[in-house]
Design a protein around this motif. Structure first.
Motif, PDB file in Angstrom:
ATOM      1  N   LEU A 151       0.844  -1.189   0.000  1.00 32.48           N
ATOM      2  CA  LEU A 151       0.000   0.000   0.000  1.00 32.48           C
ATOM      3  C   LEU A 151       0.877   1.235   0.000  1.00 32.48           C
ATOM      4  O   LEU A 151       1.685   1.445   0.906  1.00 32.48           O
ATOM      5  N   ASN A 152       0.757   2.044  -1.058  1.00 34.36           N
ATOM      6  CA  ASN A 152       1.469   3.321  -1.148  1.00 34.36           C
ATOM      7  C   ASN A 152       0.537   4.453  -0.743  1.00 34.36           C
ATOM      8  O   ASN A 152      -0.593   4.552  -1.240  1.00 34.36           O
ATOM      9  N   SER A 153       1.002   5.307   0.144  1.00 34.80           N
ATOM     10  CA  SER A 153       0.156   6.406   0.642  1.00 34.80           C
ATOM     11  C   SER A 153      -0.005   7.529  -0.362  1.00 34.80           C
ATOM     12  O   SER A 153      -0.996   8.259  -0.331  1.00 34.80           O
ATOM     13  N   GLY A 154       0.947   7.693  -1.271  1.00 39.28           N
ATOM     14  CA  GLY A 154       0.982   8.883  -2.102  1.00 39.28           C
ATOM     15  C   GLY A 154       1.486  10.052  -1.272  1.00 39.28           C
ATOM     16  O   GLY A 154       1.695   9.945  -0.053  1.00 39.28           O
ATOM     17  N   PHE A 177       4.834   7.243   2.064  1.00 34.95           N
ATOM     18  CA  PHE A 177       5.342   5.989   2.595  1.00 34.95           C
ATOM     19  C   PHE A 177       4.666   4.819   1.904  1.00 34.95           C
ATOM     20  O   PHE A 177       3.678   4.980   1.181  1.00 34.95           O
ATOM     21  N   TYR A 178       5.200   3.624   2.122  1.00 40.23           N
ATOM     22  CA  TYR A 178       4.481   2.406   1.756  1.00 40.23           C
ATOM     23  C   TYR A 178       4.683   1.368   2.847  1.00 40.23           C
ATOM     24  O   TYR A 178       5.660   1.401   3.615  1.00 40.23           O
ATOM     25  N   ALA A 179       3.741   0.450   2.905  1.00 42.88           N
ATOM     26  CA  ALA A 179       3.832  -0.702   3.792  1.00 42.88           C
ATOM     27  C   ALA A 179       3.542  -1.930   2.954  1.00 42.88           C
ATOM     28  O   ALA A 179       2.585  -1.947   2.172  1.00 42.88           O
ATOM     29  N   ALA A 180       4.355  -2.965   3.087  1.00 44.26           N
ATOM     30  CA  ALA A 180       4.213  -4.165   2.268  1.00 44.26           C
ATOM     31  C   ALA A 180       4.308  -5.404   3.148  1.00 44.26           C
ATOM     32  O   ALA A 180       5.010  -5.418   4.173  1.00 44.26           O
TER      33      ALA A 180
END
Length: 855
Positions: free
Chosen positions: A255-258, A267-270
Motif C-alpha cells: 500500500l502506497n500512501s501517495g 510511505f508504503y507498507a508491504a
C-alpha cells in the motif's frame, strides 16, 4: 558424517581418529570479481564474485564459513536515489522509485566493472524468486543453486561469484551493511530474509575487487548493492497471489500512501507470506516478511528516509547427502519424520553397534558414517527486525552528505535430532538446540565532494557494534514418542550444555578520488582502513555436570579470548575509458582483507570454534593459534572490454586473484591423539575469463517492433581455473599434496543462454544453464556431475480491467526438463573420498501461476 544444526557443531564418529576434512572456505578460492557486461535491453547482468566458505563435516578438518550455524546437529558417536537537493521535490520527483528506473531495457548499464539488474529483469522470472537466482541465470561467473524453486531456503542456497561465496562478498541493503550472509544471523542477516522481492528496485554488482565505500569487514572480492523502491507519489495498492507445486502459495500486498502533505511526506507498507511443503519428505517452509519505508523531503536541501523490516521464517530442513546416500536412498531421500520407530532403530545402531552399517538397518550400501547422517527431524525458526534512518543533504553546491544510522535485533531456534547422543536413560538419541540472540547498531557517514571539474572525491567512515549470545541445549528423546519440532524448539525443558557470548567492534575509513583525465577517460585511486576486534567465546560449559548425570556427549571445544584484524592501507585503483562511442575499456586492481569470523564453540571455521580435544583443551589451542594467525587477504587484478549498441552488446573480462593467509580448521598431532586447530592453510591462485554477448536480431534487420515485437538472445561462457598451492598440507594422518587441484564446489566451466521476447503487453523468457562437474574433495577424486537446468516464464498485462489497473497473469516452470542434479552444497569438503553429506538435491520440475493487479 552427521552434522549439528547449522549453528555449527559437527562432531564426527571418526572425529578423534582421522584428519580427513578441510574447510571449503579455507581452501576456497581467492576469487576476483566478476566481469560483467551491461546489456542494454533484455541482456543478462553481470556480477562480480566472491569466495566460498563451507563448513566441514567431521571435526577433523572442519570449516563452516559458509553457514556458521548448522541446521541440525550432526554428529557422530564419539565425539558445526536521490531527490534533487536544489529544489523542493514535487509529485513527479520520484528519483530512485520504481517509476524512475531505467526502462529502455532490462539492464541499467553503468561504467567500468559494475552492472545493475533492475525491476524489469526481476519481473522476467518466477514471482518471488530470490534475486540472486535471477542474477546468476543472466550473469557469467555467477552460480546459484538451492533445494527449492523459490530459492527461499537460506540453508541450502549456495551463491558463488567467481569463486567467492556470500560470506566473502560485501552486501548492503539501502546502504545498510548486511554482514556475511550466513545461514544464521551473525553480524547481519540475509537480504532475501528481510526484503520482499517486489520491493527491490535494483541489484548492482561491482565487478573488479569490490568498492571502497561499501561498509563490509568480509569483502575479498565483489560487492552486492540492493536498493528498494521508494514510495510512489500517488496512492496505489499492489496485490498478487501465486499458487505453486507442492501446495505452495504466496501472497503479496503493498500500500502506497501517495504524497500526504505540502512537505512531500509519503510511505508504503508491504507484506508477504510464502508457504510451501517440502518436495521430499515431511515438513514445510513458511516465511512472513514486512517492509515499511517513509520518505520525508527537507525543504530544498535533501530528504530523510526511514525503513523498518521484519521477517519470521519457520522451516523444516531438507536432508544433506553424499553421492552414495543419493544412490542408496534415492533422489527424494529425506529425514525420517513421521516414522519415529525407524529413526530410533537407526539411532540404536549408531549409538550401540560399533560395526554399524547400512546392512544392519535395512539400507545395504550405506557406511556407518552415512547411517549416522540420517535422523528423525531438523528445522529452525528465525526472526529478524531491521530499522534504519538515512539523511541525505546538499551541504554546499559541491558537497553532499549522506548519514545513516541503523539497528537490528535477531533471534532464532535451531534444532534437530542427534543419533548417538545417549541420554541418562540410555536412549540412543536426543534433540540438540541452539538459541542465538544477536543485536547490532551502527552508522555510516559519507561525503561526495566535487573539487573542480576533474576531481570527484568521496570519503567516509563506518562503525558497528554487534553482540551475540547463544544457548546450546539438550532435550532427551524418549521411547514414548517424538517431540514436536516447531513447538518444542522454543518451549521445552532443556538441559543447558553451554553458553557462548561475543562482542565485536568494527571501524572503517575510506578516501578515493576519481580524476577525469580527458573526456571519457577516468582514473580512480583510493584506499580504506579497516579494524575489527572480537572478544568472547565460551561463557560457561556444563559438560562435566552433564556427564555426571549420565549423558554421553562429544567434546564441546570451549574457548574464550579476543582477536583483532587490522589493515591501515588497503589500496584500490581503477581505470575506465569510453572511446569511439560504443567502446569501453576498464581495469581494476585492489587489495582486500577479511576480518575473522566468529561463532559458537560447537561451530567450525572460526578461531573460536571446534578447537582442541579431550587431551588438549580448546582454550590452550586458541592461545597457541592467537600468536600466529593473520587475517585473509587477496590481491585482485581485472581487465575488461565492453561494446554497447542498440543491436549488439558484448563484453569480455580477464581476472587474476592471489589469495593469501587462507584460514581454516585442521587436525594435527598423531592419529591416536589428534588436536583440532585453526591455521593458515596456504595460498590459492585464480585465473578466469567471462564472455557475454546479447544480440537483437529483429533490430539488426530493422524489423518493425510494433508489428513483430523484440527478441533478445544472450549467450555467455565462463572459465575459472582456481587452484590450491599447498604441496604439504599437514594432517594427523600425514601431509597431503593438493597443489594444482581445482577449487571445491565451484564449476570450472559455465554456459548460459537467455532468450527473451516482448510484444506489446506479452512477454516470454527462456533460459538454460550448464554447469560443469563440481569437486567435492580437495584431491578432486570425488565430483558431483555437471548438469543442465532450464526455466520458462511468460506474462500478459491486460491493462485496465474494470476498476483494476495493470491486471497481469504470469506463469513459470522451474527445472523445465525435470533434471536430477545436486542443488545447494553446504558443509566441509573431504580431503578424499565420498564421506561428507554436503549435497542438497535440487527441486524437481515445479509450476507457478500468479495473478497481480494495482488499485
Amino acid at each position: 558424517m552427521k552434522q549439528f544444526p547449522r549453528h555449527g557443531f559437527r562432531p564426527s564418529r571418526r572425529n578423534h581418529t582421522t584428519a580427513r576434512y578441510l574447510s571449503s572456505t579455507a581452501l576456497a578460492p581467492a576469487l576476483g570479481t566478476v566481469l560483467l557486461i551491461s546489456c542494454a535491453v533484455p541482456a543478462p547482468a553481470f556480477a562480480r564474485a566472491k569466495g566460498i566458505t563451507a563448513p566441514p563435516k567431521g571435526a577433523n578438518l572442519v570449516s563452516n564459513n559458509r553457514k556458521a550455524h548448522s541446521r541440525r546437529p550432526t554428529a557422530r558417536l564419539h565425539g558445526s536515489n536521490h531527490t534533487s537537493a536544489h529544489r523542493r521535490p514535487r509529485p513527479h520527483d520520484v528519483k530512485g522509485s520504481l517509476e524512475a528506473l531505467h526502462i529502455g531495457g532490462r539492464h541499467k548499464a553503468l561504467t567500468g566493472s559494475e552492472n545493475v539488474i533492475n525491476r524489469k529483469v526481476l519481473d522476467d522470472f518466477v514471482t518471488g524468486t530470490n534475486p540472486l537466482q535471477a542474477l546468476a541465470l543472466t550473469t557469467p561467473g555467477t552460480n546459484f543453486t538451492s533445494a527449492d524453486g523459490f530459492g527461499m531456503d537460506t540453508a541450502s542456497d549456495t551463491f558463488y561469484l567467481r569463486g567467492f561465496n556470500l560470506t566473502q562478498l560485501g552486501v548492503t541493503l539501502d546502504g545498510i551493511p548486511m554482514g556475511n550472509q550466513m545461514f544464521a544471523n551473525v553480524g547481519g542477516a540475509s537480504v532475501n530474509q528481510l526484503a520482499i522481492q517486489e520491493d527491490i528496485a535494483s541489484l548492482a554488482v561491482s565487478q573488479g575487487a569490490g568498492a571502497l565505500d561499501t561498509p563490509s569487514a568480509q569483502t575479498l572480492g565483489g560487492v552486492l548493492t540492493y536498493k528498494t523502491v521508494d514510495p510512489t507519489n500517488k496512492f496505489k495498492a499492489d496485490i498478487s497471489q501465486q499458487f505453486a507445486s507442492f501446495s505452495g502459495y504466496r501472497t503479496f500486498i503493498r500500500l502506497n500512501s501517495g504524497v500526504l502533505n505540502d512537505t512531500g511526506t509519503k510511505f508504503y507498507a508491504a507484506f508477504n507470506r510464502t508457504d510451501q511443503n517440502l518436495w521430499a519428505g515431511y515438513g514445510y517452509q513458511k516465511e512472513y516478511v514486512g517492509n515499511f519505508k517513509l520518505v520525508q523531503p527537507v525543504a530544498d536541501v535533501g530528504k530523510l528516509t526511514f525503513n523498518f523490516d521484519y521477517s519470521d521464517f519457520d522451516q523444516y530442513n531438507a536432508l544433506e547427502m553424499t553421492n552414495n546416500m543419493e544412490h542408496v536412498l534415492g533422489y527424494k531421500g529425506s529425514y525420517f519424520k513421521p516414522n519415529y520407530r525407524k529413526a530410533v532403530n537407526w539411532a540404536n545402531c549408531v549409538a550401540f553397534n560399533p560395526s554399524c552399517s547400512g546392512a544392519a538397518v535395512g539400507a545395504p550400501g550405506l557406511s556407518g558414517d552415512e547411517v549416522s547422517d540420517e535422523a528423525y527431524q531438523s528445522g529452525q525458526i528465525q526472526r529478524a527486525y531491521l530499522t534504519g534512518l538515512k539523511g541525505e543533504f546538499q551541504l554546499a553546491p559541491n558537497v553532499r552528505s549522506t548519514t545513516l544510522g541503523y539497528g537490528q535485533v535477531a533471534n532464532a531456534w535451531y534444532g534437530g535430532t542427534m543419533p548417538g547422543f545417549v541420554t541418562p536413560a540410555q536412549f540412543p538419541m536426543a534433540e540438540f538446540r541452539q538459541h542465538p540472540d544477536m543485536r547490532r547498531i551502527g552508522f555510516t557517514q559519507n561525503f561526495d565532494i566535487q573539487a573542480g571539474k576533474r576531481n570527484a572525491i568521496k570519503t567516509g567512515l563506518w562503525y558497528q557494534n554487534d553482540f551475540m549470545e547463544t544457548y546450546n541445549d539438550l532435550q532427551a528423546d524418549t521411547p514414548s514418542g517424538p517431540l514436536s519440532m516447531m513447538h518444542h524448539l522454543h518451549k521445552s525443558n532443556d538441559q543447558h550444555w553451554a553458553k557462548d557470548m561475543t562482542n565485536t567492534n568494527t571501524f572503517q575509513f575510506y578516501l578515493q578520488d576519481t580524476f577525469t583525465i580527458t573526456k571519457g577517460m577516468t582514473f580512480l585511486a583510493g584506499f580504506r582502513s579497516l579494524t575489527q576486534t572480537t572478544t568472547g567465546g565460551t561463557k560457561w560449559d556444563h559438560s562435566a555436570q552433564l556427564a555426571r548425570q549420565g549423558w554421553q556427549l562429544p567434546y564441546s571445544h570451549a574457548a574464550n579470548g579476543s582477536l583483532t584484524a587490522a589493515a591501515a592501507f588497503l589500496p584500490h585503483f581503477s581505470y575506465n575509458y569510453h572511446f569511439l562511442k560504443n567502446h569501453e575499456l576498464y581495469a581494476d586492481i585492489a587489495e582486500n582483507m577479511r576480518a575473522y569470523d566468529y561463532n559458537v564453540q560447537f561451530g567450525s571455521s572460526t578461531p573460536w570454534s571446534g578447537l582442541g580435544s579431550r587431551s588438549i583443551s580448546g582454550q590452550k589451542v586458541f592461545e597457541q593459534n592467537k600468536k600466529s594467525l593473520k587475517p585473509e587477504r587477496t590481491w585482485t587484478y581485472l581487465v575488461g572490454y565492453r561494446y554497447t549498441s542498440p543491436v549488439l552488446n558484448a563484453a569480455v573480462d580477464y581476472y587474476h586473484v592471489d589469495y593469501q593467509n587462507r584460514l581454516g580448521p585442521i587436525t594435527s598431532g598423531s592419529i591416536t591423539n589428534p588436536v583440532s586447530s585453526y591455521q593458515n592453510l596456504g595460498k590459492e591462485t585464480m585465473n578466469g575469463v567471462d564472455l557475454i554477448g546479447t544480440i537483437h536480431p529483429l533490430r539488426l534487420f530493422d524489423v518493425d517492433s510494433d508489428t513483430w515485437g523484440d527478441v533478445a538472445l544472450t549467450n555467455s561462457f565462463s572459465y575459472n581455473n582456481a587452484t590450491y598451492q599447498n604441496s604439504h598440507l599437514p594432517l594427523a594422518t600425514g601431509a597431503v599434496n593438493i597443489k594444482g587441484k581445482q577449487q571445491v564446489y565451484y564449476p570450472k566451466f559455465m554456459y548460459k543462454m537467455n532468450l527473451h521476447y516482448r510484444w506489446h503487453r506479452l512477454s516470454a523468457n527462456f533460459n538454460t544453464t550448464y554447469s560443469s562437474a563440481r569437486n567435492l574433495t580437495y584431491t578432486n577424486d570425488v565430483k558431483t556431475p555437471g548438469f543442465w537446468s532450464s526455466e520458462l516464464t511468460g506474462a500478459y498485462d491486460f491493462g485496465r480491467v474494470g476498476f483494476v489497473n495493470n491486471f497481469q497473469a504470469r506463469f513459470g516452470v522451474t527445472n523445465l526438463f525435470g533434471q536430477h542434479y545436486a542443488g545447494g552444497i553446504h558443509g566441509a569438503a573431504a580431503i578424499r573420498g565420498d564421506d561428507n553429506p554436503v549435497l542438497f538435491m535440487a527441486a524437481p520440475r515445479e509450476f507457478f501461476g500468479t495473478v497481480a493487479a494495482q488499485f
